[in-house]
Design a protein around this motif. Structure first.
Motif, short mmCIF file in Angstrom:
data_model
loop_
_atom_site.label_atom_id
_atom_site.label_comp_id
_atom_site.label_asym_id
_atom_site.label_seq_id
_atom_site.Cartn_x
_atom_site.Cartn_y
_atom_site.Cartn_z
N LYS A 403 0.84 -1.20 0.00
CA LYS A 403 0.00 0.00 0.00
C LYS A 403 0.87 1.26 0.00
O LYS A 403 2.08 1.20 0.26
CB LYS A 403 -0.91 0.00 1.24
N ASP A 562 -4.22 5.58 8.63
CA ASP A 562 -5.23 4.64 9.14
C ASP A 562 -6.63 5.05 8.72
O ASP A 562 -7.48 4.20 8.43
CB ASP A 562 -5.14 4.56 10.67
N THR A 565 -7.09 4.01 5.22
CA THR A 565 -7.12 2.55 5.09
C THR A 565 -8.56 2.03 5.10
O THR A 565 -8.87 1.01 4.50
CB THR A 565 -6.30 1.89 6.21
N ARG A 566 -9.44 2.77 5.79
CA ARG A 566 -10.84 2.34 5.81
C ARG A 566 -11.43 2.32 4.41
O ARG A 566 -12.23 1.45 4.08
CB ARG A 566 -11.65 3.29 6.71
N GLU A 568 -9.64 1.72 1.79
CA GLU A 568 -9.01 0.57 1.13
C GLU A 568 -9.80 -0.70 1.41
O GLU A 568 -9.79 -1.65 0.63
CB GLU A 568 -7.56 0.39 1.62
N ASP A 569 -10.48 -0.72 2.54
CA ASP A 569 -11.24 -1.92 2.91
C ASP A 569 -12.57 -2.02 2.17
O ASP A 569 -13.22 -3.07 2.21
CB ASP A 569 -11.50 -1.93 4.42
N VAL A 570 -13.00 -0.93 1.54
CA VAL A 570 -14.27 -0.97 0.79
C VAL A 570 -13.95 -1.39 -0.64
O VAL A 570 -13.50 -0.59 -1.47
CB VAL A 570 -14.96 0.41 0.80
N ARG A 571 -14.14 -2.65 -0.94
CA ARG A 571 -13.77 -3.21 -2.24
C ARG A 571 -14.91 -3.06 -3.24
O ARG A 571 -16.09 -3.11 -2.90
CB ARG A 571 -13.37 -4.67 -2.10
N THR A 599 -10.55 -0.84 -5.10
CA THR A 599 -11.12 -0.31 -3.85
C THR A 599 -11.59 1.13 -4.05
O THR A 599 -11.20 1.79 -5.02
CB THR A 599 -10.09 -0.31 -2.71
N SER A 601 -10.66 3.58 -2.23
CA SER A 601 -9.47 4.40 -2.06
C SER A 601 -8.75 4.58 -3.40
O SER A 601 -8.35 5.69 -3.76
CB SER A 601 -8.54 3.78 -1.03
N ARG A 623 -22.50 2.65 2.03
CA ARG A 623 -21.57 3.24 3.01
C ARG A 623 -21.89 4.72 3.24
O ARG A 623 -21.03 5.48 3.54
CB ARG A 623 -20.12 3.07 2.52
#
Length: 623
Positions: A403, A562, A565-566, A568-571, A599, A601, A623
């Motif tokens: 990343k 960080d 990164t949230r 990044e977690d939403v694919r 993602t 992001s 979301r």
């Protein structure tokens, strides 16, 4: 000769190909490295140096991951410098001047000692692709070699065309032929291609130079090294470089040849590196500058060949010669060979996944200048990642993706995949939004545990990291727990023009002051005692210093990373239908369909995508 199917075939043995082959083989894949010349493995086609601003961080990251570039650079260095030392540690960038011949030799010897790795010398003329999957390669002799994955690292060789003044001829590098056939095969299955340009300066005879007219550029008094391993040692003796300047006379002579320059008469239509322009481009774009720096760099310990850094050119050879003879110290210069420009095919990298696997052909990977990048370090890092991921793919394991907050390599690949490039891409510290986290001093902390987990970094490397991390963390705790008296601290603080302490305080707080440097810290008696009793070396001391000095910045950057990164977690599903979202802008819709971000992001970093487009996507996905 090739009855068995290879796990991985790597085409090209430059910096990208060499790292790709080493990584795949070291991880256990049966690997074949195919190149047009086994004598030119990891050839330094341009300047004889590794590292530099941001590039040095990349070499450290390659080493931390278990690649070879750092070790080879250390073993063949003739000078070491830590650049930007007057700035904060996020900007410190290691660089070595290399012995060009020994660099290539050491790379070849290391590859020959690598298990699971075979070699073959021949031109690759085509690819075997069946039903959207790579099946192998075809050579100029008609030999077909089968493989489960193929990594293309063709550098400047794909339909390469060399320019010197009005002369032009096919070639991938001076004295070597271009590669034909691969571009045509890729276009036939739907790939987009383009053309890029790069250049190189003349090489000259060092015996013909007058160094007394130049400024001597020495290496660091206390040289460090690239590799975190104990395989290499810092230099004990170093060779100097020199610096001189062009002048208005030099510029006037160069302008005389502009009508015969392929850059100005339309022969070269492709774009060259913005941040490494040719000398003719410099005097044209920066006409107000009276002079430009030239760095006179020796090519090795014993050779007399010299590289004239800053004088990249494709002007006619007689103009190059006449202009250089007007440079201070070059009045009697003799050429080994003139500079030249080279045009070559590349493939816009938005056609790749983050693993560097192509979207169109499964099992086919691109790395290096084929992706539109420039620089040994950028190429080597892509090769390493492509080799790792080719191995993981073949063995049905999860891909390895870094990343943006984990490595400069992650920034490089994400920029290429997400934004593409229309000019040769070069890494800078400014491209990394988390550069305080991505320092050259902590690449091993960041990346060796990850590499060890996938089976590349050795157990020995991992043990060394654990020991180093334990010692540096303990030292930071020592600074937090230990107080210093006003009697001991104030003389040091006053000498540094820092306000004196009113009462005793913890070392951590005192050392956090902006005026206090590493040399000041070791003046304290308790610090010297701690260093002696715990066998603290320079590397650990520097790491502890950075952690204390920049703890606030590091913590803030970590928090920002960080938060992102949230996203990044939403694919985003692979075949997501963007057309059904009416609220998306037309440009965002087109970019999303072309790039296929993985993602939210990544989607947010695509040029032309607005925050409102991202909001629409997030709302649509609940979301």
């Amino acid at each position: 000769m090739f009855e068995n199917i290879y796990d991985v075939i790597v085409v090209g043995a430059g910096h990208a190909g060499s790292e790709a082959a080493a990584a795949a083989a070291n991880m256990g894949s049966k690997t074949l490295l195919v190149t047009m010349s086994l004598q030119n493995i990891a050839q330094m086609s341009c300047n004889p140096a590794m590292g530099g601003i941001a590039k040095g961080q990349i070499v450290r990251e390659i080493d931390a991951l278990g690649g070879y570039s750092g070790i080879v650079s250390d073993k063949t260095a003739i000078q070491f410098k830590m650049l930007n030392k007057s700035k904060g540690p996020a900007m410190w960038s290691p660089r070595v001047q290399s012995d060009r011949m020994r660099f290539a030799e050491e790379w070849r010897l290391m590859l020959e000692r690598t298990p699971n790795l075979d070699f073959y010398q021949e031109m690759v003329r085509g690819l075997i692709i069946e039903n959207g999957k790579i099946k192998g390669i075809k050579t100029s002799l008609g030999v077909e070699i089968k493989a489960k994955a193929v990594v293309l690292t063709n550098g400047t060789f794909l339909n390469g065309l060399i320019h010197i003044g009005e002369k032009q001829f096919g070639g991938g590098r001076a004295g070597e032929s271009a590669a034909y056939g691969i571009t045509e095969d890729l276009i036939s299955v739907g790939f987009e291609s383009g053309r890029m340009k790069t250049g190189t300066p003349p090489r000259v005879d060092g015996r013909s130079l007058d160094y007394s007219k130049m400024h001597e550029e020495k290496g660091d008094e206390k040289p460090e090294k690239f590799s975190y391993s104990d395989e290499t040692k810092p230099l004990t003796i170093q060779k100097s470089c020199h610096m001189t300047y062009t002048s208005q006379d030099v510029h006037d002579i160069l302008r005389e040849g502009f009508d015969r320059s392929p850059m100005f008469n339309g022969r070269i239509k492709s774009l060259g590196p913005r941040y490494c322009p040719s000398i003719e481009d410099k005097i044209n774009r920066f006409a107000d500058k009276e002079r430009h720096q030239l760095f006179v760099e020796p090519e090795g310990w014993n050779t007399v060949e010299v590289y004239v850094n800053g004088f990249s050119t494709s002007l006619p050879e007689d103009v190059q010669f006449k202009a250089l003879r007007s440079v201070a110290g070059f009045e009697n210069v003799k050429f080994f060979r003139p500079g030249y420009a080279i045009e070559y095919d590349y493939f816009p990298p938005v056609q790749l996944k983050h693993t560097l696997e192509t979207k169109l052909v499964e099992g086919l990977y691109f790395a290096g200048q084929i992706n539109g990048t420039t620089g040994y370090e950028e190429a080597a890092s892509q090769g390493l990642m492509a080799g790792i991921n080719a191995h993981l793919k073949v063995h049905e394991k999860e891909p390895f993706i870094l990343k943006r907050d984990e490595a400069y390599i992650g920034v490089l690949i994400d920029d290429l995949i997400t934004k593409g490039t229309e000019e040769p891409y070069r890494m800078f510290t400014s491209r990394a939004e988390y550069r305080t986290l991505l320092r050259q001093d902590n690449a091993d902390f960041r990346l060796t545990p990850m590499s060890h987990a996938i089976g590349l970094a050795s157990d020995k490397r991992m043990k060394r990291i654990e020991e180093k991390l334990g010692k540096s963390s303990a030292m930071v705790e020592f600074f937090k727990e230990t107080s210093v008296t006003t009697d001991e601290a104030n003389p040091i603080l006053e000498a540094k023009e820092s306000a004196p302490m009113a009462q005793n305080d913890k070392m951590f707080k005192v050392f956090s002051r902006p005026q206090i440097e590493l040399a000041d810290m070791v003046q304290f008696n308790d610090v010297r005692k701690y260093i002696d009793e715990n066998a603290i070396d320079e590397e650990i001391l520097e790491q502890a210093y950075v952690q204390v000095k920049y703890s606030g910045y590091i913590e803030k950057e970590r928090n920002n990373a960080d938060k992102l990164t949230r996203l990044e977690d939403v694919r985003i599903p692979e075949q997501f239908d963007y057309d059904k979202i009416k609220s998306l802008s037309y440009e965002a819709k087109e970019k999303f369909k072309k790039i296929r971000p993985v993602t939210i992001s990544q989607a947010s970093r695509i040029s032309g995508v607005s925050p409102s487009d991202i909001s629409v996507l997030l709302i649509y996905m609940g979301r």
